[in-house]
Write a protein that holds these residues in place. Sequence first.
Motif, mmCIF file in Angstrom:
data_model
loop_
_atom_site.group_PDB
_atom_site.id
_atom_site.type_symbol
_atom_site.label_atom_id
_atom_site.label_comp_id
_atom_site.label_asym_id
_atom_site.label_seq_id
_atom_site.Cartn_x
_atom_site.Cartn_y
_atom_site.Cartn_z
ATOM 1 N N PRO A 260 5.251 -9.409 19.414
ATOM 2 C CA PRO A 260 5.370 -10.763 19.970
ATOM 3 C C PRO A 260 5.647 -11.786 18.873
ATOM 4 N N LEU A 261 6.547 -12.707 19.163
ATOM 5 C CA LEU A 261 6.982 -13.702 18.187
ATOM 6 C C LEU A 261 6.386 -15.061 18.535
ATOM 7 N N THR A 262 5.697 -15.666 17.573
ATOM 8 C CA THR A 262 5.177 -17.013 17.744
ATOM 9 C C THR A 262 6.072 -17.989 16.979
ATOM 10 N N GLY A 263 5.928 -19.271 17.268
ATOM 11 C CA GLY A 263 6.731 -20.275 16.581
ATOM 12 C C GLY A 263 8.179 -20.311 17.030
ATOM 13 N N ALA A 264 8.509 -19.558 18.094
ATOM 14 C CA ALA A 264 9.885 -19.562 18.626
ATOM 15 C C ALA A 264 10.103 -20.847 19.423
ATOM 16 N N PRO A 265 11.353 -21.247 19.622
ATOM 17 C CA PRO A 265 11.610 -22.477 20.387
ATOM 18 C C PRO A 265 11.125 -22.352 21.821
ATOM 19 N N ASP A 266 10.709 -23.460 22.388
ATOM 20 C CA ASP A 266 10.246 -23.480 23.761
ATOM 21 C C ASP A 266 11.445 -23.327 24.701
ATOM 22 N N VAL A 267 11.427 -22.293 25.504
ATOM 23 C CA VAL A 267 12.493 -22.059 26.481
ATOM 24 C C VAL A 267 11.840 -21.914 27.846
ATOM 25 N N ALA A 268 12.047 -22.895 28.681
ATOM 26 C CA ALA A 268 11.415 -22.889 30.000
ATOM 27 C C ALA A 268 12.147 -21.962 30.957
ATOM 28 N N VAL A 269 11.381 -21.239 31.768
ATOM 29 C CA VAL A 269 11.935 -20.538 32.922
ATOM 30 C C VAL A 269 11.989 -21.573 34.045
#
Length: 302
Positions: A260-269
């Motif tokens: 799992p990757l943290t600090g990734a850009p927020d991408v809303a579903v």
Amino acid sequence: MELRDLRCFLAVAEERHFGRAAARLYLSQPMVSKAVRRLEQQLGARLVDRSSLPVALTPLGEVFRSRLDESLRLLDDACAEVRRRATWDAGQVRVGYTSGLGPSLVSAAISALHIRHPALRVQWTSEPTARQVADVREGVLDAGLGWLPDLGPGFESARVGTFAFVALLPQEHALAGRRSVDLAELVGCGEPIVVWPRQPHPRLYTRVTDALRRSGATDIVEAYGSVDDVIARVVDRQGVGLSPRGWARQRPVRGVVQVPLTGAPDVAVTAFWRADQGHEGVDVLVQLLREVAADSDLADQL
């Protein structure tokens, strides 16, 4: 005179660019160019001045556009209303979804629908987000479900959840044993970062690669074809990979660890639908999707 030719002309008139018009319509640029030329031949008038970029409409093109825009809007409204009434009378809702959401959110929603709303039948169609937007606008779909939809006026939307990402690492990699990896750590390992192809989700690709560059990444490799190529390059030790979690979960490969990757850009579903097409079934479905996405186990997978 073909309806598709008319829509191609309107897209070029609004975008002032054949390439952008083609991307918006999910067609090739030559197809859009041929459609506009065919329309000009049928009308016996030049509608688009192609001598400069951005392209411009001729005076006759401006006149045609002003009349055509309203006519097509009325036609779209009439078609959408008939489709809406027909599908709702049959207890159906037509919903598009991005493929990465199928194994997680959509499958969970289907199970929940059978229990909570057994009379509501949902017709699910897997399509790229851009194609969904066009289909919802034209009344082919009642709602769409994807990430970073490019919505113009006339749409309503609701955030359903947040999309998750994973780092794809060789099993002997120094970060492979971690419970999670921060984006800055992935960049800091000094290896090329392989990401999925730009098409058919260019907005998602741009959001993530911009975040990588802000974190200091200088060697970003765009894979070919699909996430399968990202994984293949990781296996071949050409770099470390980055992928939406929903895509990677469908492709477990021995020797490649998904962290799992943290600090990734927020991408809303995001769920979206036409503002002028009130549909009780869409309201019910959006509320159910929010509830299902909030489930702790599923939230970790999105």
